[in-house]
Design an enzyme around this catalytic site. Structure first.
Site, PDB file in Angstrom:
ATOM      1  N   LYS A 148     -26.291  14.043 -56.501  1.00 48.36           N
ATOM      2  CA  LYS A 148     -27.572  13.498 -56.973  1.00 48.36           C
ATOM      3  C   LYS A 148     -27.406  12.742 -58.295  1.00 48.36           C
ATOM      4  O   LYS A 148     -28.042  11.723 -58.519  1.00 48.36           O
ATOM      5  CB  LYS A 148     -28.589  14.633 -57.154  1.00 48.36           C
ATOM      6  CG  LYS A 148     -29.196  15.106 -55.839  1.00 48.36           C
ATOM      7  CD  LYS A 148     -30.278  14.128 -55.409  1.00 48.36           C
ATOM      8  CE  LYS A 148     -30.962  14.552 -54.131  1.00 48.36           C
ATOM      9  NZ  LYS A 148     -32.011  13.607 -53.715  1.00 48.36           N
ATOM     10  N   GLY A 174     -39.950  14.975 -44.040  1.00 54.83           N
ATOM     11  CA  GLY A 174     -39.703  16.190 -44.813  1.00 54.83           C
ATOM     12  C   GLY A 174     -40.908  16.641 -45.616  1.00 54.83           C
ATOM     13  O   GLY A 174     -42.023  16.131 -45.462  1.00 54.83           O
ATOM     14  N   TYR A 181     -24.270  19.477 -54.732  1.00 51.44           N
ATOM     15  CA  TYR A 181     -25.552  18.767 -54.593  1.00 51.44           C
ATOM     16  C   TYR A 181     -25.882  18.058 -55.908  1.00 51.44           C
ATOM     17  O   TYR A 181     -26.282  16.897 -55.936  1.00 51.44           O
ATOM     18  CB  TYR A 181     -26.628  19.793 -54.234  1.00 51.44           C
ATOM     19  CG  TYR A 181     -28.034  19.254 -54.147  1.00 51.44           C
ATOM     20  CD1 TYR A 181     -28.473  18.620 -52.988  1.00 51.44           C
ATOM     21  CD2 TYR A 181     -28.930  19.391 -55.204  1.00 51.44           C
ATOM     22  CE1 TYR A 181     -29.782  18.130 -52.897  1.00 51.44           C
ATOM     23  CE2 TYR A 181     -30.224  18.915 -55.123  1.00 51.44           C
ATOM     24  CZ  TYR A 181     -30.643  18.290 -53.964  1.00 51.44           C
ATOM     25  OH  TYR A 181     -31.929  17.806 -53.881  1.00 51.44           O
ATOM     26  N   VAL A 237     -41.790  16.375 -48.887  1.00 59.69           N
ATOM     27  CA  VAL A 237     -42.465  15.433 -49.789  1.00 59.69           C
ATOM     28  C   VAL A 237     -43.005  14.236 -48.999  1.00 59.69           C
ATOM     29  O   VAL A 237     -44.116  13.763 -49.234  1.00 59.69           O
ATOM     30  CB  VAL A 237     -41.511  14.974 -50.914  1.00 59.69           C
ATOM     31  CG1 VAL A 237     -42.200  13.986 -51.832  1.00 59.69           C
ATOM     32  CG2 VAL A 237     -41.035  16.179 -51.705  1.00 59.69           C
ATOM     33  N   ASN A 269     -38.787  22.773 -58.579  1.00 64.98           N
ATOM     34  CA  ASN A 269     -38.836  23.370 -57.239  1.00 64.98           C
ATOM     35  C   ASN A 269     -40.143  23.000 -56.527  1.00 64.98           C
ATOM     36  O   ASN A 269     -41.218  23.207 -57.083  1.00 64.98           O
ATOM     37  CB  ASN A 269     -38.728  24.903 -57.341  1.00 64.98           C
ATOM     38  CG  ASN A 269     -37.341  25.336 -57.818  1.00 64.98           C
ATOM     39  OD1 ASN A 269     -36.758  24.711 -58.703  1.00 64.98           O
ATOM     40  ND2 ASN A 269     -36.824  26.396 -57.231  1.00 64.98           N
ATOM     41  N   GLY A 272     -36.851   9.781 -45.673  1.00 64.21           N
ATOM     42  CA  GLY A 272     -37.091  11.234 -45.643  1.00 64.21           C
ATOM     43  C   GLY A 272     -38.550  11.553 -45.385  1.00 64.21           C
ATOM     44  O   GLY A 272     -39.072  12.586 -45.829  1.00 64.21           O
TER      45      GLY A 272
HETATM   46  O1  GFB Z   1     -35.698  28.506 -54.036  1.00 68.27           O
HETATM   47  P1  GFB Z   1     -34.326  28.870 -54.440  1.00 68.27           P
HETATM   48  O2  GFB Z   1     -33.307  28.938 -53.367  1.00 68.27           O
HETATM   49  O3  GFB Z   1     -33.985  27.795 -55.543  1.00 68.27           O
HETATM   50  O4  GFB Z   1     -34.334  30.302 -55.151  1.00 68.27           O
HETATM   51  P2  GFB Z   1     -33.115  27.672 -56.860  1.00 68.27           P
HETATM   52  C1  GFB Z   1     -35.119  30.579 -56.264  1.00 68.27           C
HETATM   53  C2  GFB Z   1     -34.991  32.019 -56.664  1.00 68.27           C
HETATM   54  O5  GFB Z   1     -35.671  32.819 -55.692  1.00 68.27           O
HETATM   55  C3  GFB Z   1     -33.566  32.580 -56.762  1.00 68.27           C
HETATM   56  C4  GFB Z   1     -34.870  33.940 -55.335  1.00 68.27           C
HETATM   57  O6  GFB Z   1     -33.464  33.400 -57.903  1.00 68.27           O
HETATM   58  C5  GFB Z   1     -33.433  33.429 -55.488  1.00 68.27           C
HETATM   59  O7  GFB Z   1     -32.541  34.505 -55.631  1.00 68.27           O
HETATM   60  N1  GFB Z   1     -35.213  34.374 -53.963  1.00 68.27           N
HETATM   61  C6  GFB Z   1     -35.805  35.559 -53.647  1.00 68.27           C
HETATM   62  C7  GFB Z   1     -35.013  33.687 -52.824  1.00 68.27           C
HETATM   63  N2  GFB Z   1     -35.931  35.682 -52.317  1.00 68.27           N
HETATM   64  C8  GFB Z   1     -35.466  34.527 -51.776  1.00 68.27           C
HETATM   65  C9  GFB Z   1     -35.344  34.068 -50.432  1.00 68.27           C
HETATM   66  O8  GFB Z   1     -35.700  34.738 -49.456  1.00 68.27           O
HETATM   67  N3  GFB Z   1     -34.825  32.799 -50.267  1.00 68.27           N
HETATM   68  C10 GFB Z   1     -34.447  32.017 -51.333  1.00 68.27           C
HETATM   69  N4  GFB Z   1     -33.967  30.774 -51.103  1.00 68.27           N
HETATM   70  N5  GFB Z   1     -34.509  32.459 -52.608  1.00 68.27           N
HETATM   71  C11 GFB Z   1     -32.252  25.559 -55.630  1.00 68.27           C
HETATM   72  C12 GFB Z   1     -30.991  24.731 -55.637  1.00 68.27           C
HETATM   73  O9  GFB Z   1     -32.035  26.605 -56.464  1.00 68.27           O
HETATM   74  O10 GFB Z   1     -33.338  24.794 -56.152  1.00 68.27           O
HETATM   75  C13 GFB Z   1     -31.192  23.471 -54.934  1.00 68.27           C
HETATM   76  O11 GFB Z   1     -29.930  25.496 -55.126  1.00 68.27           O
HETATM   77  C14 GFB Z   1     -32.503  22.765 -55.245  1.00 68.27           C
HETATM   78  O12 GFB Z   1     -30.112  22.631 -55.168  1.00 68.27           O
HETATM   79  C15 GFB Z   1     -33.683  23.705 -55.481  1.00 68.27           C
HETATM   80  O13 GFB Z   1     -32.361  21.921 -56.318  1.00 68.27           O
HETATM   81  C16 GFB Z   1     -34.858  23.027 -56.146  1.00 68.27           C
HETATM   82  O14 GFB Z   1     -34.028  27.171 -57.911  1.00 68.27           O
HETATM   83  O15 GFB Z   1     -32.359  28.891 -57.219  1.00 68.27           O
END
Ligand code: GFB
Length: 325
Positions: A146, A10, A142, A12, A171, A7
């Site tokens: 994992k 990517g 996922y 990391v 994150n 990876g």
């Molecule tokens: O980063 P994110 O998708 O990770 O979203 P998760 C984090 C928070 O940001 C959520 C809000 O509460 C989203 O609703 N958010 C606000 C947004 N605006 C946006 C936007 O434009 N895009 C995104 N993506 N979010 C993931 C997991 O969850 O975390 C994965 O689904 C992974 O499996 C990753 O492990 C670290 O923390 O919610």
């Protein structure tokens, strides 16, 4: 020591590029599209395929593996592609760990994520809780895929004495992130949305930046380039059977993060909170005490303010040549 980084193209893996430039004999940087070793670039290997994975190990004979390769995405991608996320991650992990065993790799460090913890875990998330309940519904496939990397590592340790360890970041964000608007994580998505809103001179109906949810969920963020040092530290200092949390544990609300990015990019336009979009878990704070007990210092983590500043500058310099554009 020959370290295979899977990876490597990517988020990391990007942190290993400079290290590999300084010591090209030591690192094999493998991605699906390309592989770099001793300054040479060749076509990469698809780790969902057992035969291609075997060929990678046969061709390069690594002594150590930092296993980062995964199908990843933000909350919406996890929900939309649940089947693909399960299948690809199960295949990648199974192939990489099995080849590591077959080729007598001395140590493997595999990447999990705090989202693999149960939804109803006791906070802060401690490593002993990882299998004690169903993960959050938004990323269950996922998470289970994992979790199996942990099971496979434990099983191989038990039967073959393999020194395969697993680490749990929270994150991540940073330069060379994936900046797709729908499928990326929150920080890259917001950097791109805010940057494009600022530079879009056309007046639009309902203009402004759309941020998902209501801004209240809390998240812990770790600057991805810190991970190269963290993973090398783990390679040297941790041989335990149980996973170890390795992220920066300061929590920020999505609203704080949004304001921080607006201020870094000097955006003064409006923000629209879209509560019809998924918001995921309200929080998932983790304990990195075990990692600190190993000697890692909290001040070794880049602060969110500095990390976002560096990432925004990188984005401004590289736009529109960014992943996910
Ligand atoms: O980063 P994110 O998708 O990770 O979203 P998760 C984090 C928070 O940001 C959520 C809000 O509460 C989203 O609703 N958010 C606000 C947004 N605006 C946006 C936007 O434009 N895009 C995104 N993506 N979010 C993931 C997991 O969850 O975390 C994965 O689904 C992974 O499996 C990753 O492990 C670290 O923390 O919610």
């Amino acid at each position: 020591m020959k370290i295979l980084v899977t990876g490597a193209n990517g988020l990391v893996g990007y942190g290993f590029w400079d290290l590999a430039k300084k010591d090209p004999e030591k690192y094999i940087l493998a991605g699906r599209s390309k592989i770099k070793y001793c300054g040479e670039t060749r076509k990469g290997y698809d780790l969902t395929s057992p035969t291609e994975t075997e060929k990678l190990f046969f061709d390069y004979e690594p002594t150590h593996v930092i296993h980062l390769a995964a199908r990843v995405g933000g909350i919406q991608a996890n929900m939309k592609y649940a089947g693909e996320f399960f299948h690809e991650n199960i295949m990648i992990n199974t192939n990489v760990l099995e080849c590591s065993r077959a080729y007598s790799v001395k140590k493997v460090v595999s990447f999990l994520s705090t989202c693999v913890y149960p939804d109803n875990a006791v906070y802060p998330l401690t490593e002993d809780q990882i299998h004690k309940g169903f993960p959050h519904s938004s990323n269950f496939s996922y998470a289970f895929a994992k979790r199996m990397a942990d099971i496979q590592s434990r099983a191989y340790r038990k039967q073959y004495g393999s020194n395969f360890v697993t680490v749990v970041p929270n994150n991540l964000y940073g330069p060379n992130d994936y900046f797709d608007l729908e499928n990326s994580h929150v920080i890259p998505a917001l950097i791109r949305k805010i940057y494009e809103a600022k530079h879009n001179s056309e007046p639009q109906v309902g203009a402004g930046v759309c941020v998902w949810g209501d801004g209240s969920p809390l998240r812990e963020f770790t600057f991805a380039p810190d991970m190269a040092n963290i993973l090398l530290y783990i390679l040297e200092n941790y041989d335990g059977e149980d996973p170890i949390n390795i992220g920066n544990t300061n929590e920020y609300s999505i609203s704080d993060v949004t304001m921080l990015i607006c201020s870094m990019l000097e955006y003064e336009g409006s923000i629209f909170w879209d509560t019809s979009k998924p918001r995921g878990q309200i929080r998932k704070p983790s304990s990195n005490q075990k990692f600190l007990d190993l000697g890692w210092k909290p001040e070794n983590y880049t602060t969110l303010e500095n990390g976002i500043k560096i990432t925004c500058s990188w984005f401004e310099e590289n736009y529109p040549n960014i992943r996910g554009a």
